[in-house]
Design an enzyme around this catalytic site. Structure first.
Site, short mmCIF file in Angstrom:
data_model
loop_
_atom_site.label_atom_id
_atom_site.label_comp_id
_atom_site.label_asym_id
_atom_site.label_seq_id
_atom_site.Cartn_x
_atom_site.Cartn_y
_atom_site.Cartn_z
N LYS A 43 -16.37 49.83 60.93
CA LYS A 43 -16.36 50.79 59.81
C LYS A 43 -17.10 52.07 60.19
O LYS A 43 -17.84 52.10 61.19
CB LYS A 43 -17.05 50.14 58.61
CG LYS A 43 -18.52 49.80 58.85
CD LYS A 43 -19.12 48.98 57.72
CE LYS A 43 -20.56 48.60 58.03
NZ LYS A 43 -21.12 47.71 56.98
N ARG A 141 -25.13 43.06 45.46
CA ARG A 141 -24.31 44.25 45.70
C ARG A 141 -22.89 43.81 45.34
O ARG A 141 -22.68 43.39 44.21
CB ARG A 141 -24.49 44.67 47.17
CG ARG A 141 -24.28 46.13 47.42
CD ARG A 141 -24.61 46.52 48.85
NE ARG A 141 -23.71 45.90 49.83
CZ ARG A 141 -23.77 46.12 51.15
NH1 ARG A 141 -24.67 46.94 51.65
NH2 ARG A 141 -22.93 45.52 51.97
N HIS A 173 -23.00 38.02 52.23
CA HIS A 173 -23.73 38.97 53.09
C HIS A 173 -25.22 38.86 52.79
O HIS A 173 -25.63 38.79 51.63
CB HIS A 173 -23.20 40.37 52.78
CG HIS A 173 -23.61 41.44 53.75
ND1 HIS A 173 -23.70 41.24 55.11
CD2 HIS A 173 -23.94 42.75 53.55
CE1 HIS A 173 -24.05 42.39 55.69
NE2 HIS A 173 -24.21 43.31 54.78
N ARG A 229 -20.07 38.44 61.69
CA ARG A 229 -19.60 39.83 61.53
C ARG A 229 -20.62 40.75 62.16
O ARG A 229 -21.67 41.01 61.59
CB ARG A 229 -19.49 40.21 60.05
CG ARG A 229 -18.51 39.41 59.22
CD ARG A 229 -18.42 39.97 57.80
NE ARG A 229 -19.71 40.09 57.16
CZ ARG A 229 -20.29 39.13 56.45
NH1 ARG A 229 -19.70 37.96 56.28
NH2 ARG A 229 -21.47 39.33 55.89
N TYR A 273 -38.51 77.48 61.48
CA TYR A 273 -38.68 77.79 60.06
C TYR A 273 -39.95 77.19 59.48
O TYR A 273 -40.26 76.02 59.71
CB TYR A 273 -37.50 77.25 59.25
CG TYR A 273 -36.19 77.92 59.53
CD1 TYR A 273 -36.07 79.32 59.52
CD2 TYR A 273 -35.05 77.16 59.80
CE1 TYR A 273 -34.84 79.92 59.77
CE2 TYR A 273 -33.83 77.76 60.04
CZ TYR A 273 -33.72 79.13 60.03
OH TYR A 273 -32.52 79.73 60.27
N CYS A 325 -33.37 72.80 62.93
CA CYS A 325 -32.53 73.71 62.14
C CYS A 325 -31.10 73.20 62.13
O CYS A 325 -30.79 72.16 62.70
CB CYS A 325 -32.56 75.11 62.76
SG CYS A 325 -34.23 75.70 63.10
N ASP A 327 -28.48 74.39 63.66
CA ASP A 327 -27.76 74.51 64.94
C ASP A 327 -28.64 74.29 66.16
O ASP A 327 -28.13 74.35 67.28
CB ASP A 327 -27.15 75.91 65.07
CG ASP A 327 -26.51 76.36 63.78
OD1 ASP A 327 -25.69 75.59 63.24
OD2 ASP A 327 -26.84 77.47 63.30
C1 LIG Z 1 -21.71 46.65 57.79
C2 LIG Z 1 -21.54 45.24 57.48
C3 LIG Z 1 -21.65 44.26 58.48
C4 LIG Z 1 -22.17 44.56 59.86
O1 LIG Z 1 -23.57 44.55 59.79
P1 LIG Z 1 -24.48 44.73 61.09
O2 LIG Z 1 -25.85 44.56 60.60
O3 LIG Z 1 -24.21 46.12 61.59
O4 LIG Z 1 -24.05 43.70 62.06
C5 LIG Z 1 -21.35 42.95 58.17
N1 LIG Z 1 -20.93 42.63 56.93
C6 LIG Z 1 -20.84 43.53 55.94
C7 LIG Z 1 -20.41 43.10 54.59
C8 LIG Z 1 -21.14 44.86 56.17
O5 LIG Z 1 -21.06 45.75 55.18
#
Ligand SMILES: *Cc1c(COP(=O)(O)O)cnc(C)c1O
Length: 397
Positions: A43, A141, A173, A229, A273, A325, A327
């Site tokens: 992603k 979530r 998750h 994952r 700045y 900054c 750039d």
């Molecule tokens: C982004 C994400 C992951 C990957 O997580 P990492 O900590 O980068 O391995 C796995 N599962 C879900 C639902 C995520 O949103």
């Protein structure tokens, strides 16, 4: 291996180099370490590394599945020719699900209503939509809350029997997997096992049950189930700084720029700045021609709340001075006069001789994920293809 679609010419002197060999190596190491299927998470443009390039390299390295957050990302993966299973999980009511269903992408449903929306969006003549169910085990979530699991599973099983969809996975998750001792991890894993039992009792037989992201994949064997994952670890960054045993991951991204200018400062000269830094002695400074318009965090301005971020100019560490900054930013060269055009490494693998993305994260009060995902802007992006030998006799095969 080519990754031409993710190559970017850039509109400035900054350059992101992504090592496909490192990505392949990390996929191999993760698959071997977890000992189960690897879902490569690509992603957010592959955490800044290029989504298609990262996906292809991960597959060559042995990833069994690909995953993206949005439905649109998943469809782009399929349209680019990536075969095999692809999972996505972020749907909103307005999302057009038909292209993903037609592309055989696994969608994620949190509720019975979402399951029905997927069935309703299925184009006539398309294969049965593939759906994974996400249960909320404590992240609060996305995902179905625990009091909705039984109803969701009953509805899912009924629709599966009627041929409206196929339930290919159940997943959840972690909230705190980067803190292996956090009590939420045990609670979430127990809740996930309860959900799996309920799903089984409802008659669901999903091929993929998965809970672990990178940190849990590495640190929590009990959470590996049928697949892990992995995002951040695929890119070679430490998913749990201070906790992870070294499994030999190699950071895939190096960010460079040429030194644009060198000048002398007298004591009392203010820099950039707001003059938040003033030379306390005669020194020399160098101009690095990238800034927050290229994704260099302004939180790296120095002095700041944490230790200052550094870069390596021709291999030598130099601290940022003054504000970053849009750039450009300034580094203290301590009286040295490196040549204009010298190689400046902002961050990369230790072998690049500069700081790491983790060093930048600590200097900026954030996580390595944000450093690599936000870098980019006008920078060019190119690909290298090193051959990284896996440790002899090691796990990575
Ligand atoms: C982004 C994400 C992951 C990957 O997580 P990492 O900590 O980068 O391995 C796995 N599962 C879900 C639902 C995520 O949103």
């Amino acid at each position: 291996m080519t990754a031409t679609s993710d190559v970017r010419a850039g509109l400035g002197p900054g350059r992101i180099e992504v090592d496909l060999g490192a990505l392949r190596h990390n996929a191999r190491v993760l698959r071997a370490t977890a000992g189960t299927r690897l879902i490569a998470v690509v992603k957010a443009d592959g955490y800044g590394h290029g989504m298609l390039a990262a996906a292809r390299a991960a597959k060559v390295g042995g990833a069994d599945w690909l995953a993206a957050a949005t439905v649109e990302e998943a469809v782009v993966l399929r349209e680019a020719g990536l075969e095999g299973p692809i999972l996505c999980w972020l749907t909103v009511p307005a999302t057009d699900l038909a292209p993903a269903i037609a592309a055989g992408v696994d969608l994620t449903a949190y509720s019975a209503a979402e399951l029905d929306a997927i069935a309703a969006a299925t184009p006539s003549g398309a294969e049965t939509p593939r759906v994974q169910l996400k249960v909320d085990t404590g992240l609060s979530r996305g995902g179905a809350p625990a009091d909705a699991w039984s109803r969701l599973f009953a509805h899912a099983a009924e629709g599966e029997r009627a041929g409206r969809w196929r339930i290919t996975g159940i997943w959840s998750h972690f909230a705190c997997s980067d803190e292996p001792g956090h009590p939420a991890n045990d609670r979430q894993e127990r809740a996930f096992r309860r959900a799996l039992t309920l799903a089984d009792e409802a008659g669901l037989r999903p091929e993929l049950r998965h809970l672990a992201n990178s940190a849990a994949a590495v640190l929590r064997p009990s959470a590996r189930f049928d697949a892990v994952r992995c995002g951040i670890a695929l890119y070679g960054l430490d998913p749990a700084p201070g906790h992870t045993s070294d499994i030999g991951l190699v950071p895939a991204m190096t960010v460079r720029a040429p030194l644009a200018m060198v000048k002398h400062l007298a004591p009392g000269d203010g820099v950039s700045y707001g003059h938040i830094w003033t030379a306390d002695r005669a020194t020399t400074v160098g101009l690095v021609p990238v800034g927050y318009g290229d994704g260099v965090p302004r939180h790296a301005s120095s002095p700041g709340p944490a230790a200052s971020a550094e870069v390596a100019v021709d291999g030598k560490r130099r601290p940022i001075r003054g504000r970053v900054c849009m750039d450009q930013f300034v580094v203290d060269l301590g009286g040295d006069l490196p040549a204009v055009g010298s190689d400046v490494v902002l961050f990369g693998p230790p072998s690049a001789g500069g700081p790491t993305a983790q060093d930048w994260a600590e200097a900026c009060g954030t996580i390595n994920y944000e450093i690599v995902t936000r870098i980019g802007g006008r920078m060019a992006r190119t690909y290298l293809d090193s051959e990284i030998a896996d440790a002899p006799g090691g796990e990575a095969r």
